[in-house]
Design a protein around this motif. Sequence first.
Motif, PDB file in Angstrom:
ATOM      1  N   GLU A   1      34.464 -15.728 -10.321  1.00 26.05           N
ATOM      2  CA  GLU A   1      34.472 -17.194 -10.457  1.00 26.05           C
ATOM      3  C   GLU A   1      35.870 -17.601 -10.871  1.00 26.05           C
ATOM      4  O   GLU A   1      36.467 -16.994 -11.768  1.00 26.05           O
ATOM      5  N   VAL A   2      36.390 -18.623 -10.204  1.00 38.43           N
ATOM      6  CA  VAL A   2      37.747 -19.109 -10.480  1.00 38.43           C
ATOM      7  C   VAL A   2      37.730 -20.631 -10.499  1.00 38.43           C
ATOM      8  O   VAL A   2      36.766 -21.265 -10.064  1.00 38.43           O
ATOM      9  N   LYS A   3      38.819 -21.215 -10.966  1.00 41.36           N
ATOM     10  CA  LYS A   3      38.941 -22.673 -10.932  1.00 41.36           C
ATOM     11  C   LYS A   3      39.124 -23.112  -9.482  1.00 41.36           C
ATOM     12  O   LYS A   3      39.869 -22.454  -8.734  1.00 41.36           O
ATOM     13  N   PRO A   4      38.504 -24.227  -9.079  1.00 41.49           N
ATOM     14  CA  PRO A   4      38.754 -24.738  -7.734  1.00 41.49           C
ATOM     15  C   PRO A   4      40.265 -24.961  -7.557  1.00 41.49           C
ATOM     16  O   PRO A   4      40.939 -25.423  -8.479  1.00 41.49           O
ATOM     17  N   GLY A   5      40.780 -24.607  -6.389  1.00 43.07           N
ATOM     18  CA  GLY A   5      42.218 -24.722  -6.138  1.00 43.07           C
ATOM     19  C   GLY A   5      42.954 -23.404  -6.327  1.00 43.07           C
ATOM     20  O   GLY A   5      44.135 -23.299  -6.027  1.00 43.07           O
ATOM     21  N   THR A   6      42.233 -22.387  -6.799  1.00 45.33           N
ATOM     22  CA  THR A   6      42.844 -21.056  -6.947  1.00 45.33           C
ATOM     23  C   THR A   6      42.990 -20.428  -5.570  1.00 45.33           C
ATOM     24  O   THR A   6      42.078 -20.502  -4.740  1.00 45.33           O
ATOM     25  N   SER A   7      44.137 -19.793  -5.335  1.00 41.09           N
ATOM     26  CA  SER A   7      44.325 -19.146  -4.032  1.00 41.09           C
ATOM     27  C   SER A   7      43.442 -17.898  -3.938  1.00 41.09           C
ATOM     28  O   SER A   7      43.092 -17.288  -4.964  1.00 41.09           O
ATOM     29  N   ILE A   8      43.128 -17.531  -2.727  1.00 43.22           N
ATOM     30  CA  ILE A   8      42.317 -16.329  -2.499  1.00 43.22           C
ATOM     31  C   ILE A   8      43.078 -15.101  -3.001  1.00 43.22           C
ATOM     32  O   ILE A   8      42.483 -14.178  -3.560  1.00 43.22           O
ATOM     33  N   LEU A   9      44.394 -15.107  -2.854  1.00 43.48           N
ATOM     34  CA  LEU A   9      45.197 -13.978  -3.340  1.00 43.48           C
ATOM     35  C   LEU A   9      45.097 -13.863  -4.867  1.00 43.48           C
ATOM     36  O   LEU A   9      44.917 -12.766  -5.396  1.00 43.48           O
ATOM     37  N   SER A  10      45.202 -14.981  -5.570  1.00 44.00           N
ATOM     38  CA  SER A  10      45.068 -14.940  -7.038  1.00 44.00           C
ATOM     39  C   SER A  10      43.682 -14.473  -7.434  1.00 44.00           C
ATOM     40  O   SER A  10      43.534 -13.677  -8.372  1.00 44.00           O
ATOM     41  N   ALA A  11      42.666 -14.964  -6.747  1.00 42.42           N
ATOM     42  CA  ALA A  11      41.292 -14.550  -7.047  1.00 42.42           C
ATOM     43  C   ALA A  11      41.143 -13.045  -6.834  1.00 42.42           C
ATOM     44  O   ALA A  11      40.531 -12.356  -7.647  1.00 42.42           O
ATOM     45  N   ALA A  12      41.737 -12.539  -5.744  1.00 36.54           N
ATOM     46  CA  ALA A  12      41.648 -11.103  -5.454  1.00 36.54           C
ATOM     47  C   ALA A  12      42.317 -10.298  -6.565  1.00 36.54           C
ATOM     48  O   ALA A  12      41.770  -9.293  -7.025  1.00 36.54           O
ATOM     49  N   ARG A  13      43.469 -10.753  -7.006  1.00 40.18           N
ATOM     50  CA  ARG A  13      44.174 -10.020  -8.070  1.00 40.18           C
ATOM     51  C   ARG A  13      43.350 -10.009  -9.352  1.00 40.18           C
ATOM     52  O   ARG A  13      43.251  -8.985 -10.017  1.00 40.18           O
ATOM     53  N   LYS A  14      42.769 -11.154  -9.683  1.00 45.10           N
ATOM     54  CA  LYS A  14      41.940 -11.215 -10.902  1.00 45.10           C
ATOM     55  C   LYS A  14      40.717 -10.315 -10.786  1.00 45.10           C
ATOM     56  O   LYS A  14      40.246  -9.765 -11.776  1.00 45.10           O
TER      57      LYS A  14
ATOM     58  N   CYS B   1      47.348 -16.042   0.410  1.00 39.05           N
ATOM     59  CA  CYS B   1      48.249 -16.661  -0.575  1.00 39.05           C
ATOM     60  C   CYS B   1      48.259 -18.181  -0.459  1.00 39.05           C
ATOM     61  O   CYS B   1      48.722 -18.863  -1.382  1.00 39.05           O
ATOM     62  N   GLN B   2      47.774 -18.723   0.642  1.00 40.37           N
ATOM     63  CA  GLN B   2      47.814 -20.164   0.864  1.00 40.37           C
ATOM     64  C   GLN B   2      46.435 -20.811   0.818  1.00 40.37           C
ATOM     65  O   GLN B   2      46.299 -21.983   0.460  1.00 40.37           O
ATOM     66  N   ALA B   3      45.409 -20.074   1.221  1.00 40.38           N
ATOM     67  CA  ALA B   3      44.049 -20.619   1.258  1.00 40.38           C
ATOM     68  C   ALA B   3      43.518 -20.756  -0.163  1.00 40.38           C
ATOM     69  O   ALA B   3      43.621 -19.826  -0.965  1.00 40.38           O
ATOM     70  N   LYS B   4      42.966 -21.919  -0.458  1.00 39.96           N
ATOM     71  CA  LYS B   4      42.491 -22.182  -1.821  1.00 39.96           C
ATOM     72  C   LYS B   4      40.996 -22.476  -1.838  1.00 39.96           C
ATOM     73  O   LYS B   4      40.500 -23.277  -1.061  1.00 39.96           O
ATOM     74  N   ALA B   5      40.331 -21.809  -2.777  1.00 46.50           N
ATOM     75  CA  ALA B   5      38.879 -21.940  -2.892  1.00 46.50           C
ATOM     76  C   ALA B   5      38.505 -23.314  -3.443  1.00 46.50           C
ATOM     77  O   ALA B   5      39.193 -23.863  -4.300  1.00 46.50           O
ATOM     78  N   ARG B   6      37.398 -23.868  -2.946  1.00 44.18           N
ATOM     79  CA  ARG B   6      36.845 -25.109  -3.500  1.00 44.18           C
ATOM     80  C   ARG B   6      35.437 -24.866  -4.032  1.00 44.18           C
ATOM     81  O   ARG B   6      35.036 -25.434  -5.033  1.00 44.18           O
ATOM     82  N   GLY B   7      34.690 -24.004  -3.326  1.00 45.89           N
ATOM     83  CA  GLY B   7      33.317 -23.676  -3.739  1.00 45.89           C
ATOM     84  C   GLY B   7      33.056 -22.204  -3.461  1.00 45.89           C
ATOM     85  O   GLY B   7      33.853 -21.356  -3.828  1.00 45.89           O
ATOM     86  N   GLN B   8      31.972 -21.920  -2.757  1.00 44.52           N
ATOM     87  CA  GLN B   8      31.643 -20.530  -2.391  1.00 44.52           C
ATOM     88  C   GLN B   8      32.552 -20.088  -1.247  1.00 44.52           C
ATOM     89  O   GLN B   8      32.653 -20.799  -0.233  1.00 44.52           O
ATOM     90  N   VAL B   9      33.176 -18.945  -1.406  1.00 45.79           N
ATOM     91  CA  VAL B   9      34.063 -18.426  -0.357  1.00 45.79           C
ATOM     92  C   VAL B   9      33.745 -16.947  -0.136  1.00 45.79           C
ATOM     93  O   VAL B   9      33.588 -16.200  -1.107  1.00 45.79           O
ATOM     94  N   HIS B  10      33.651 -16.551   1.122  1.00 46.00           N
ATOM     95  CA  HIS B  10      33.416 -15.149   1.467  1.00 46.00           C
ATOM     96  C   HIS B  10      34.610 -14.649   2.269  1.00 46.00           C
ATOM     97  O   HIS B  10      34.921 -15.192   3.325  1.00 46.00           O
ATOM     98  N   VAL B  11      35.250 -13.631   1.727  1.00 43.75           N
ATOM     99  CA  VAL B  11      36.508 -13.143   2.297  1.00 43.75           C
ATOM    100  C   VAL B  11      36.328 -11.713   2.803  1.00 43.75           C
ATOM    101  O   VAL B  11      35.850 -10.853   2.071  1.00 43.75           O
TER     102      VAL B  11
END
Length: 115
Positions: free
Chosen positions: A15-28, A79-89
Amino acid sequence: MSAKVTFSPSGVSIEVKPGTSILSAARKAGVLIQTRCGGNAACFMCKVKIRQDSDLLPIAEEERRKLAGLEEEGYRLACQAKARGQVHVEVPLDPLRAAVQKLLAKQAEENDELW
Ligand code: FES
């Protein structure tokens, strides 16, 4: 409210803040996505496939230009795509691992034919 990003094939979610990049979410989340440019939309190595029902912020013009139509097949730059809700990568295997897995599968197939 938070966004939830799920990575496959690992199945790891975060779970991340909306607007977090997919890359940041992956690193976390401890999910490896290859990069070379440090998230500046320059290396194209962080390309991932996003499941169609995912909820992302709208794509920026620069990313659209870089993807040159691949976004229509579901690809985005992590690095550019940003999550808003549920995202499947879908994270691609790194090329070396993919080559090794392909060789092992071929070898297993050949072994099956011998028996
Ligand atoms: S990290 Fe280089 S393009 Fe995304």
